[in-house]
Design a protein around this motif. Sequence first.
Motif, mmCIF file in Angstrom:
data_model
loop_
_atom_site.group_PDB
_atom_site.id
_atom_site.type_symbol
_atom_site.label_atom_id
_atom_site.label_comp_id
_atom_site.label_asym_id
_atom_site.label_seq_id
_atom_site.Cartn_x
_atom_site.Cartn_y
_atom_site.Cartn_z
ATOM 1 N N GLU A 74 53.239 24.685 45.973
ATOM 2 C CA GLU A 74 51.906 24.846 46.567
ATOM 3 C C GLU A 74 51.917 24.459 48.040
ATOM 4 O OE1 GLU A 74 49.065 22.658 44.252
ATOM 5 O OE2 GLU A 74 49.521 23.802 42.436
ATOM 6 N N ALA A 75 52.586 23.365 48.361
ATOM 7 C CA ALA A 75 52.619 22.890 49.739
ATOM 8 C C ALA A 75 53.317 23.879 50.666
ATOM 9 C CB ALA A 75 53.313 21.526 49.804
ATOM 10 N N TYR A 76 54.354 24.538 50.161
ATOM 11 C CA TYR A 76 55.124 25.465 50.983
ATOM 12 C C TYR A 76 54.716 26.920 50.804
ATOM 13 C CZ TYR A 76 58.137 21.491 51.929
ATOM 14 O OH TYR A 76 58.619 20.266 52.324
ATOM 15 N N GLY A 77 53.733 27.171 49.937
ATOM 16 C CA GLY A 77 53.286 28.534 49.720
ATOM 17 C C GLY A 77 54.338 29.411 49.067
ATOM 18 N N LYS A 78 55.103 28.823 48.156
ATOM 19 C CA LYS A 78 56.166 29.558 47.471
ATOM 20 C C LYS A 78 55.966 29.479 45.970
ATOM 21 C CE LYS A 78 59.973 28.852 50.733
ATOM 22 N NZ LYS A 78 61.369 28.446 50.815
ATOM 23 N N ASP A 79 56.739 30.266 45.261
ATOM 24 C CA ASP A 79 56.771 30.175 43.801
ATOM 25 C C ASP A 79 57.700 29.038 43.411
ATOM 26 O OD1 ASP A 79 55.146 32.421 43.418
ATOM 27 O OD2 ASP A 79 56.871 33.776 43.488
ATOM 28 N N VAL A 80 57.456 28.465 42.237
ATOM 29 C CA VAL A 80 58.305 27.380 41.732
ATOM 30 C C VAL A 80 59.747 27.849 41.623
ATOM 31 C CG1 VAL A 80 58.773 25.879 39.751
ATOM 32 C CG2 VAL A 80 56.426 26.194 40.545
ATOM 33 N N GLU A 81 59.942 29.077 41.186
ATOM 34 C CA GLU A 81 61.313 29.594 41.035
ATOM 35 C C GLU A 81 62.021 29.685 42.388
ATOM 36 O OE1 GLU A 81 63.155 29.823 38.314
ATOM 37 O OE2 GLU A 81 61.368 28.968 37.393
ATOM 38 N N ASP A 82 61.293 30.020 43.446
ATOM 39 C CA ASP A 82 61.897 30.059 44.781
ATOM 40 C C ASP A 82 62.315 28.656 45.212
ATOM 41 O OD1 ASP A 82 61.554 32.798 45.009
ATOM 42 O OD2 ASP A 82 59.595 32.609 46.003
ATOM 43 N N ARG A 88 63.070 26.216 43.214
ATOM 44 C CA ARG A 88 64.206 25.851 42.363
ATOM 45 C C ARG A 88 65.506 26.502 42.867
ATOM 46 N NH1 ARG A 88 62.953 23.930 37.539
ATOM 47 N NH2 ARG A 88 61.133 25.252 37.311
ATOM 48 N N LYS A 89 65.431 27.768 43.291
ATOM 49 C CA LYS A 89 66.623 28.481 43.783
ATOM 50 C C LYS A 89 67.155 27.866 45.074
ATOM 51 C CE LYS A 89 64.824 32.695 43.115
ATOM 52 N NZ LYS A 89 64.589 34.110 43.358
ATOM 53 N N ASP A 90 66.242 27.444 45.945
ATOM 54 C CA ASP A 90 66.630 26.898 47.247
ATOM 55 C C ASP A 90 67.122 25.459 47.170
ATOM 56 O OD1 ASP A 90 65.869 29.303 48.353
ATOM 57 O OD2 ASP A 90 63.914 28.586 49.043
ATOM 58 N N MET A 91 66.902 24.816 46.035
ATOM 59 C CA MET A 91 67.189 23.395 45.918
ATOM 60 C C MET A 91 68.668 23.121 45.638
ATOM 61 S SD MET A 91 65.103 20.616 43.762
ATOM 62 C CE MET A 91 63.630 21.316 44.451
ATOM 63 N N THR A 92 69.223 22.201 46.411
ATOM 64 C CA THR A 92 70.595 21.767 46.155
ATOM 65 C C THR A 92 70.580 20.652 45.114
ATOM 66 O OG1 THR A 92 70.553 20.048 47.850
ATOM 67 C CG2 THR A 92 71.241 22.267 48.556
ATOM 68 N N ALA A 93 71.730 20.367 44.560
ATOM 69 C CA ALA A 93 71.835 19.286 43.574
ATOM 70 C C ALA A 93 71.450 17.949 44.196
ATOM 71 C CB ALA A 93 73.249 19.234 43.004
ATOM 72 N N ASP A 94 71.798 17.745 45.465
ATOM 73 C CA ASP A 94 71.452 16.487 46.146
ATOM 74 C C ASP A 94 69.944 16.329 46.287
ATOM 75 O OD1 ASP A 94 74.088 15.688 46.396
ATOM 76 O OD2 ASP A 94 74.295 16.416 48.454
ATOM 77 N N VAL A 95 69.258 17.405 46.632
ATOM 78 C CA VAL A 95 67.804 17.345 46.784
ATOM 79 C C VAL A 95 67.151 17.102 45.433
ATOM 80 C CG1 VAL A 95 65.732 18.653 47.426
ATOM 81 C CG2 VAL A 95 67.751 18.740 48.885
ATOM 82 N N ALA A 120 58.892 16.610 32.656
ATOM 83 C CA ALA A 120 57.523 17.047 32.962
ATOM 84 C C ALA A 120 57.111 16.605 34.365
ATOM 85 C CB ALA A 120 56.552 16.495 31.926
ATOM 86 N N ASP A 121 57.464 15.371 34.741
ATOM 87 C CA ASP A 121 57.147 14.882 36.088
ATOM 88 C C ASP A 121 57.887 15.695 37.140
ATOM 89 O OD1 ASP A 121 55.486 12.901 35.096
ATOM 90 O OD2 ASP A 121 57.029 11.346 35.163
ATOM 91 N N TYR A 122 59.131 16.007 36.849
ATOM 92 C CA TYR A 122 59.937 16.811 37.791
ATOM 93 C C TYR A 122 59.328 18.198 37.962
ATOM 94 C CZ TYR A 122 63.882 19.288 39.814
ATOM 95 O OH TYR A 122 64.675 20.049 40.631
ATOM 96 N N GLU A 123 58.951 18.826 36.864
ATOM 97 C CA GLU A 123 58.342 20.155 36.937
ATOM 98 C C GLU A 123 57.026 20.112 37.710
ATOM 99 O OE1 GLU A 123 59.714 23.083 36.131
ATOM 100 O OE2 GLU A 123 61.499 21.914 35.613
ATOM 101 N N GLU A 124 56.249 19.053 37.502
ATOM 102 C CA GLU A 124 54.985 18.895 38.227
ATOM 103 C C GLU A 124 55.247 18.732 39.730
ATOM 104 O OE1 GLU A 124 51.097 19.194 38.643
ATOM 105 O OE2 GLU A 124 52.095 19.368 36.700
ATOM 106 N N GLU A 125 56.279 18.001 40.058
ATOM 107 C CA GLU A 125 56.648 17.823 41.472
ATOM 108 C C GLU A 125 57.052 19.152 42.090
ATOM 109 O OE1 GLU A 125 57.120 15.547 44.985
ATOM 110 O OE2 GLU A 125 56.076 15.150 43.110
ATOM 111 N N LEU A 126 57.800 19.969 41.355
ATOM 112 C CA LEU A 126 58.180 21.294 41.859
ATOM 113 C C LEU A 126 56.944 22.154 42.108
ATOM 114 C CD1 LEU A 126 61.347 22.268 39.783
ATOM 115 C CD2 LEU A 126 61.227 21.303 42.088
#
Length: 122
Positions: free
Chosen positions: A81-89, A91-98, A70-76
């Motif tokens: 919101e900060a980047y003006g993107k959808d959560v799914e975008d 999530r797609k752009d995120m690497t395993a390291d990030v 839940a905390d992770y989803e809230e962070e996403l």
Amino acid sequence: MLEAQKERMIDEFAQQLMYQGMSFDQYTKYTGATKEQMMDQVEPQAETRIRTRLVLEAVAAAENIEASDADYEEELKTMAEAYGKDVEDIRKDMTADVEKMIKEDLKVRAAAKFLADNAKEK
């Protein structure tokens, strides 16, 4: 570890400048400061951040504190919101390291909250 923290702090400062409409290059030209001088200036704060993080990581380990889904989803959501993107975008752009880094940061924040919640006055 120290050099990476100093770089991170300079990058954070450069981002703050961008939000204010100034580039890092403009700042250094205006102030006459070099990146190397600024790296030297942030060294004490970088050392403090490293020590603090190591302590909080130890607290998290000792208390079995983990980042919740839940905390992770809230962070996403916050990042989206900060980047003006959808959560799914995000999530797609995120690497395993990030993703791992975000979860580690959440765990450290939870450890800090744990300490604050359990602090006792002497």
